[in-house]
Design an enzyme around this catalytic site. Structure first.
Site, PDB file in Angstrom:
ATOM      1  N   LYS A   1      33.433  37.041  40.355  1.00 29.25           N
ATOM      2  CA  LYS A   1      34.695  37.820  40.700  1.00 29.25           C
ATOM      3  C   LYS A   1      35.810  37.140  40.132  1.00 29.25           C
ATOM      4  O   LYS A   1      35.981  35.868  40.426  1.00 29.25           O
ATOM      5  CB  LYS A   1      34.815  37.739  42.180  1.00 29.25           C
ATOM      6  CG  LYS A   1      36.160  38.716  42.632  1.00 29.25           C
ATOM      7  CD  LYS A   1      36.174  38.768  44.233  1.00 29.25           C
ATOM      8  CE  LYS A   1      37.785  39.218  44.538  1.00 29.25           C
ATOM      9  NZ  LYS A   1      37.765  39.683  45.883  1.00 29.25           N
TER      10      LYS A   1
ATOM     11  N   LYS B   1      32.709  41.673  38.854  1.00 32.47           N
ATOM     12  CA  LYS B   1      33.885  42.313  39.347  1.00 32.47           C
ATOM     13  C   LYS B   1      35.286  41.774  38.493  1.00 32.47           C
ATOM     14  O   LYS B   1      35.205  40.536  38.558  1.00 32.47           O
ATOM     15  CB  LYS B   1      34.155  42.346  40.703  1.00 32.47           C
ATOM     16  CG  LYS B   1      35.360  42.682  41.381  1.00 32.47           C
ATOM     17  CD  LYS B   1      35.443  42.579  42.871  1.00 32.47           C
ATOM     18  CE  LYS B   1      36.616  43.156  43.259  1.00 32.47           C
ATOM     19  NZ  LYS B   1      36.783  42.577  44.689  1.00 32.47           N
TER      20      LYS B   1
ATOM     21  N   LYS C   1      45.177  33.941  43.528  1.00 31.00           N
ATOM     22  CA  LYS C   1      43.994  33.285  43.869  1.00 31.00           C
ATOM     23  C   LYS C   1      43.122  32.732  42.861  1.00 31.00           C
ATOM     24  O   LYS C   1      41.911  32.556  42.892  1.00 31.00           O
ATOM     25  CB  LYS C   1      42.999  34.652  44.171  1.00 31.00           C
ATOM     26  CG  LYS C   1      43.790  35.657  45.446  1.00 31.00           C
ATOM     27  CD  LYS C   1      42.882  36.556  46.118  1.00 31.00           C
ATOM     28  CE  LYS C   1      43.536  37.328  47.158  1.00 31.00           C
ATOM     29  NZ  LYS C   1      42.803  38.197  48.053  1.00 31.00           N
TER      30      LYS C   1
HETATM   31  C1  PBG Z   1      39.431  40.872  48.774  1.00 29.87           C
HETATM   32  C2  PBG Z   1      39.083  41.805  47.830  1.00 29.87           C
HETATM   33  C3  PBG Z   1      39.797  42.397  46.641  1.00 29.87           C
HETATM   34  C4  PBG Z   1      39.193  43.489  46.233  1.00 29.87           C
HETATM   35  C5  PBG Z   1      37.854  43.459  46.979  1.00 29.87           C
HETATM   36  N1  PBG Z   1      37.785  42.700  47.937  1.00 29.87           N
HETATM   37  C6  PBG Z   1      41.071  41.993  46.327  1.00 29.87           C
HETATM   38  C7  PBG Z   1      41.346  40.578  46.093  1.00 29.87           C
HETATM   39  O1  PBG Z   1      40.340  39.849  45.719  1.00 29.87           O
HETATM   40  O2  PBG Z   1      42.621  40.181  46.227  1.00 29.87           O
HETATM   41  C8  PBG Z   1      39.493  44.292  45.340  1.00 29.87           C
HETATM   42  C9  PBG Z   1      38.897  45.560  44.920  1.00 29.87           C
HETATM   43  C10 PBG Z   1      39.628  46.536  44.128  1.00 29.87           C
HETATM   44  O3  PBG Z   1      40.678  46.048  43.460  1.00 29.87           O
HETATM   45  O4  PBG Z   1      39.265  47.899  44.148  1.00 29.87           O
HETATM   46  N2  PBG Z   1      38.635  40.113  49.304  1.00 29.87           N
END
Ligand code: PBG
Length: 325
Positions: A196, A249, A218
């Protein structure tokens, strides 16, 4: 002119193109991310995601029945938590009567076959909007993993089929797996958000949950988008730790990662077509700059072509309707 390899021969008619097609998209490929809020009879539009709503639980139940009838077999659940329930420990995340736990139960009661995959991360519960516990502007790893384990057990107890940790802490898959085994949840799987990236494409999602980080970004836990080999390392670690499905992702800009992983790993790979990808297609389509339906099907088919077995997509419902004809 004599050309021995006329590749266009295989593109001559629709029937021939159908016969040689390598990738076929079906509703079996989809998971739909859903946003839930407190209250009754609430359907709140998310302005940066046209066509996507945050529903209260009563309306979610109706929605889930419709999803099942369309052939959608999995949902990823995200809850919007009341500000007064947020703190720095995230303890509301493992409240057995919390909104997430109620939602998991209600969906399993309504459509037992629906595969329920609740999100595991502290950001919706955090006063700082970070995925973990914060101390001196640092996101603590090990303390957060302890919290994620409690959260995961509460999801399993509520009836979740897969735990889906999206937090990017180290060691959390092993800790969650061990706790699930020890507590009689042997059949509850883990879909880890393995690779991610720290991405600007999550913007609309943070609008939907009001979960933007209160300070900083983050980048100390999510991956640097400049790196690919690191994604392989992350993913192999998660598989070693017991992940049943591994996720990459975002999707579209990261399909090179999926293609590389496909050659290396033997567990199913899922791809999250994230909120910003949804918003881009919707915005362009609303302006008449591209064809909505064709762009949806193309974007999803290409994600599958890269090696994804499952795709988490806000287009799941629309795409299912298009595919069902
Ligand atoms: C947070 C999380 C995020 C998404 C899924 N879980 C946002 C982030 O990491 O700030 C993003 C999903 C999307 O943009 O559709 N745990």
């Amino acid at each position: 002119m004599i050309i021995f390899n006329r590749n266009r021969r295989l593109r001559t008619t629709q029937a021939i193109r159908d016969l040689i097609r390598e990738t076929t998209l079906t509703t079996d490929d989809f998971m739909l991310p859903i946003f839930i809020s407190e209250g009754k009879n609430i359907k709140k539009a998310i302005s940066s995601m046209p066509g996507i709503y945050r529903h209260s639980l009563d309306l979610t139940i109706k929605e889930v029945k419709e999803l099942w009838s369309l052939g959608i077999k999995a949902v990823n659940i995200y809850v919007k938590v009341d500000d007064k329930l947020k703190d720095n420990t995230g303890k509301e995340a493992w409240n057995p009567d919390g909104l997430m736990q109620q939602t998991i139960k209600a969906i399993k009661d309504t459509v037992p076959e629906m595969v329920v995959m609740p999100d595991v991360a502290l950001d919706p519960y955090s006063i700082y909007g970070h995925d973990g516990i914060v101390e001196n502007n640092e996101i603590l790893n090990d303390e957060t993993v302890d919290a994620l384990v409690k959260m995961s057990l509460s999801h399993a107890a509520a009836g979740a089929d897969f735990i889906a940790p999206s937090d990017m802490m180290d060691g959390r898959v092993a800790a969650i797996r061990e706790a699930l085994e020890e507590n009689g949840f042997q059949n509850v799987g883990i879909m880890s958000y393995a690779a991610k990236y720290a991405s600007s494409f999550y913007g609309p999602f943070r609008d939907a949950l009001d979960s933007a980080p209160g300070f900083g970004d983050k980048k100390t836990y999510q991956m640097d988008f400049c790196n690919a080999r690191e994604a392989i390392n992350e993913t192999l670690r998660d598989i070693d730790e017991g992940a049943d499905i591994v996720m990459v992702k975002p999707g579209q800009a990261y399909l090179d990662i999926v293609a590389r992983l496909y050659e290396i790993v033997d567990v199913p790979i899922s791809v999250y077509q994230v909120s910003g990808e949804y918003a881009m297609i919707k915005a362009a389509a609303q302006n008449g700059w591209l064809d909505n339906d064709k762009a949806i099907i193309e974007s999803l088919t290409c994600i599958k072509r890269s090696g994804a077995s499952l795709i988490s997509t806000y287009f799941a419902k629309e795409a299912a309707k298009l595919l069902n004809g």
